[in-house]
Motif scaffolding. Structure first.
Motif, PDB file in Angstrom:
ATOM      1  N   THR A  11      50.828  71.338  38.793  1.00 62.04           N
ATOM      2  CA  THR A  11      50.743  71.832  40.174  1.00 62.04           C
ATOM      3  C   THR A  11      49.517  71.213  40.852  1.00 62.04           C
ATOM      4  O   THR A  11      48.440  71.174  40.263  1.00 62.04           O
ATOM      5  N   GLY A  12      49.729  70.728  42.070  1.00 66.22           N
ATOM      6  CA  GLY A  12      48.622  70.101  42.814  1.00 66.22           C
ATOM      7  C   GLY A  12      48.621  68.591  42.700  1.00 66.22           C
ATOM      8  O   GLY A  12      48.016  67.904  43.522  1.00 66.22           O
ATOM      9  N   ASP A  13      49.312  68.041  41.671  1.00 63.47           N
ATOM     10  CA  ASP A  13      49.302  66.577  41.479  1.00 63.47           C
ATOM     11  C   ASP A  13      49.962  65.868  42.660  1.00 63.47           C
ATOM     12  O   ASP A  13      50.949  66.349  43.218  1.00 63.47           O
ATOM     13  N   SER A  28      43.605  57.752  45.602  1.00 65.00           N
ATOM     14  CA  SER A  28      43.048  59.029  46.052  1.00 65.00           C
ATOM     15  C   SER A  28      44.159  60.066  46.105  1.00 65.00           C
ATOM     16  O   SER A  28      45.219  59.831  46.667  1.00 65.00           O
ATOM     17  N   GLU A  29      43.894  61.197  45.484  1.00 65.91           N
ATOM     18  CA  GLU A  29      44.863  62.272  45.422  1.00 65.91           C
ATOM     19  C   GLU A  29      44.804  63.096  46.707  1.00 65.91           C
ATOM     20  O   GLU A  29      43.742  63.174  47.338  1.00 65.91           O
ATOM     21  N   LEU A  30      45.908  63.732  47.050  1.00 64.08           N
ATOM     22  CA  LEU A  30      45.866  64.675  48.172  1.00 64.08           C
ATOM     23  C   LEU A  30      45.056  65.892  47.728  1.00 64.08           C
ATOM     24  O   LEU A  30      45.089  66.273  46.554  1.00 64.08           O
ATOM     25  N   PRO A  31      44.329  66.514  48.651  1.00 62.66           N
ATOM     26  CA  PRO A  31      43.488  67.633  48.213  1.00 62.66           C
ATOM     27  C   PRO A  31      44.326  68.806  47.687  1.00 62.66           C
ATOM     28  O   PRO A  31      45.416  69.059  48.175  1.00 62.66           O
ATOM     29  N   LYS A  32      43.771  69.478  46.692  1.00 60.85           N
ATOM     30  CA  LYS A  32      44.449  70.647  46.105  1.00 60.85           C
ATOM     31  C   LYS A  32      43.728  71.897  46.573  1.00 60.85           C
ATOM     32  O   LYS A  32      42.548  71.835  46.901  1.00 60.85           O
TER      33      LYS A  32
END
Ligand SMILES: Nc1nc2c(ncn2[C@@H]2O[C@H](COP(=O)(O)OP(=O)(O)OP(=O)(O)O)[C@@H](O)[C@H]2O)c(=O)[nH]1
Length: 682
Positions: free
Chosen positions: A364-366, A377-381
């Motif tokens: 979850t959050g990935d 860069s990952e989207l913010p969680k």
């Protein structure tokens, strides 16, 4: 579902305080849009949301559920979120993926404060939201009073979009403040246009002025028109509503009775007309839409009763097809959800929320994208909430011990607001969560899904002990003759208390080889082993032990016999050193609305806490935080009492700080409680 006629997509989280009617609203939304032919009921456990056994048992949402439907050629995915503060992490994770939220609340001024944490999250993350004042059939306060109370807890201005028409206290319709058209509700169809009742004209005018003035705060042209008393066009008002809602500058307020489908169609129409398109949301989140690979983010992970993994994802950019590989994992299947029902699909587009199966290793959050490589860069969680309530757990059947770790790993994947650890001091498995119900729901899941019935108990407090006095020369001699050669060890130790936090020191001051070098590790081992459980039954800390003297036997001495000698010396020595109990003290920040600050102080003093001060809570409107030291032994049900004192909104953060001597008058009571498992089995 006819996918090809869809011209637009909206995804909307349904959020709000506990039992405000979110699951009922989802049921109504699905019913009026034709996704279900018969409405279910929360009490009977027949709704599309709350479909898990744990939710049905409690008649409350304990995790999010998504349902897709279509209305006027727009594909909507609604995400019904739990209202209980104990499951709020689910709501926060879902909100990160949705373009807008409908905040469902009750028309009761005294309950409005319960919205504060949610409004804060929505405002911090700039998630466009609409308020739906539900249960207008049971309104305790007037709509305008509720509106003004809501304003006090929101940092964004609230803008009335409708005005109620009541017959006695029954809601019979509403006036749309944009079109100035009045309507009478019809459960089964669109509301009927009617003239504005004469007696409401003045109130309607005032509410409309309030709406226009709020909108004009962000639109100079509208402001000029208002100042010059020029009637703005409806198109202009709608354009302002859309722009200002999409940028999370205002919060439009609607109303209705979800139970009777009142106000539900106007809400859908407003979502189509005024809620931001997926591209607007992506743009505001800084996601470049016209270049690069597809992008999606996981907002929830489920394990089905059959053990299959499902990842609910929001598609942020591009198209996801069922044969793709995302983050190196091949999609096992792609589905639209309607509670627990799934419909297989081949393609999902920007703005869709769909489930992907068998995405092993994905959490979850990935952030997901095509290809093997990790994203730059990952989207913010959503921030992970710190756990505030714990129980020690153990399997009912000893043979299940080996299964616990795998089951907990899966359960934590589904519910990231949980944590678990094996406490190194007490050796208990501690399950951490957001409150008592949260932990009980988890235990139900362990039993139902994993066939792991557990017993629970209040966790032991990891007490320690230390000494107050020194013993300058204690003697330990171990002499044993059995059969062949004997055992002989002989030591003199000096035992001294050390300042708090020093731990344990061992020094060797032997001169002239009276204890030969090869036996000294044995002495240290004996001391250490003894200190694992001191005279009061707990590990001993903040102590220095020095080996000062001793003697040995050339045949009978061994490391083992010196270890025994050291243990004997420690046993005798510590009894002379005034052993005393140390308890862990946490540094805590307790946060609540300022009205409750004095209650928070009393809560702390009533639990042997030491108040260090209080100050306004940064970035919270009219909230304080009280800083304090609190004994860990007093924190077990702290969250339960704090919530009951603060209408459920108070929260705390804590971390271990130091060990502190237990006052003499309490030691006996704590020792008795510790011997008893710090409390009762639950
Ligand atoms: N009178 C009245 N009751 C309603 C209305 N909407 C919901 N209810 C009732 O309120 C209770 C709670 O409704 P839910 O839909 O479960 O509330 P919820 O917000 O989903 O609950 P959680 O997700 O657990 O916070 C149920 O008994 C509903 O029947 C309404 O418009 N009027």
């Amino acid at each position: 579902m006819t996918e090809n006629v869809v011209s637009d997509v909206r995804n909307v989280a349904i959020v709000g305080p506990y039992l405000s009617g979110k699951t009922t609203l989802l049921e109504s939304l699905l019913f009026v849009t034709g996704a279900i032919s018969r409405k279910g009921n929360v009490k009977e456990g027949t709704t599309v949301g709350d479909s898990s056994a744990e939710a049905r048992d409690r008649q409350m949402s304990v995790e999010i559920s998504a349902a897709t439907t279509e209305y006027k050629n727009v594909r909507f995915t609604f995400v019904d979120c739990p209202g209980s503060i104990e499951f709020i992490q689910e709501t926060y994770n879902a909100l990160k993926g949705t373009g807008a939220a409908v905040v469902v609340c009750e028309p009761e001024v005294s309950r409005v404060l319960t919205l504060a944490p949610l409004f804060k999250f929505l405002d911090d993350w700039e998630i466009p939201h609409i308020v739906f004042v539900n249960k207008m059939d049971r309104a305790k306060d007037s709509f305008m009073d509720v509106l003004h109370a809501l304003k006090a807890v929101s940092t964004r201005p609230l803008v009335p979009h409708q005005y109620p028409i009541l017959k006695g206290s029954d809601p019979v319709g509403f006036i749309d403040l944009v079109t100035e058209q009045a309507y009478h509700y019809h459960g089964g169809s669109d509301p009927d246009p009617v003239p504005i009742p004469e007696e409401l004209k003045q109130e309607e005018h005032e509410a409309r002025q309030e709406m226009l003035e709020q909108l004009a705060n962000f639109d100079d042209r509208l402001l000029e028109e208002l100042l010059e008393e020029i009637e703005p066009s409806q198109d202009e008002i709608v354009a302002d509503l859309k722009m200002e809602l999409g940028a999370d500058l205002i919060v439009p307020v609607f109303m209705g009775v979800a139970d009777s489908d009142y106000g539900v169609r106007p809400l859908l129409d407003a979502l189509i007309r005024e809620a931001p398109e997926p591209s607007t949301t992506a743009d505001r989140r800084g996601i470049p839409l016209h270049s690069g690979a597809p992008l999606a983010q996981v907002i929830k992970t489920y394990y089905t009763p059959q053990g299959g993994k499902m990842s609910l994802v929001r598609v942020w950019k591009g198209e996801i097809t069922d044969n793709m590989t995302l983050n190196g994992v091949r999609i096992g299947g792609m589905y639209r959800m309607k509670g627990q029902q799934t419909e297989t699909i081949q393609k999902a587009v920007e703005g869709d929320i769909v489930a992907l199966s068998r995405m092993e290793g994905i959490q979850t959050g990935d952030t997901l994208t095509t290809g093997e490589g990790k994203l730059k860069s990952e989207l913010p969680k959503a921030e992970q909430l710190p756990p505030v309530f714990a129980l020690a757990i153990a399997p009912e059947r000893r043979s299940d011990e080996v299964k616990i770790s795998a089951a907990l790993t899966k359960i934590l994947e589904e519910d990231p607001a949980l944590a678990w650890e094996q406490n190194p001091d007490t050796h208990e498995i501690i399950l951490w969560g957001q409150g008592e119900i949260h932990i009980k729901v988890t235990l139900d899941r362990l039993r139902r899904k994993y066939n792991l019935p557990m017993i629970t108990q209040i966790p032991h407090v990891p007490y320690k002990e230390t000494i107050r006095k020194a013993a300058p020369r204690v003697h330990g001699r171990y002499k044993h003759q059995s059969g062949g050669h004997g055992q002989f060890g002989d030591v003199y130790l000096e035992i001294k208390p050390m300042p708090r936090g020093e731990g344990y020191h061992f020094n060797d001051k032997i001169v002239g080889g009276v204890v030969p070098k090869q036996y000294i590790p044995g002495v240290e081992m004996g001391v250490r082993e003894y200190l694992n459980q001191g005279p009061l039954g707990f590990p001993v800390v903040d102590i220095a032990v020095t080996l000062t003297d001793g003697s040995y036997h050339s045949v009978d001495s061994s490391e083992q016999s010196f270890k025994q000698a050291a243990r004997l010396a420690m046993q005798e020595g510590l009894a002379q050193c005034e052993p005393t109990l140390l308890e862990p003290i946490a540094s805590v920040e307790i946060c609540a609305p300022t009205d409750f600050t004095s209650n928070m102080m009393q809560l702390i003093s009533g639990r042997r806490g030491q108040i260090l001060g209080y100050e306004p809570l940064e970035n919270w409107k009219s909230w304080d935080k009280v800083l304090a030291y609190l004994p860990q032994a007093e924190m077990q049900d702290l969250i339960v009492e704090l919530r009951s004192l603060t209408m459920g909104v108070g929260f705390f953060r804590w971390k271990y700080d130091h060990l502190q001597e237990v006052p003499d008058k309490l030691t006996d009571r704590l020792l008795a409680a510790a011997a008893n498992g710090n409390g009762n089995s639950k």
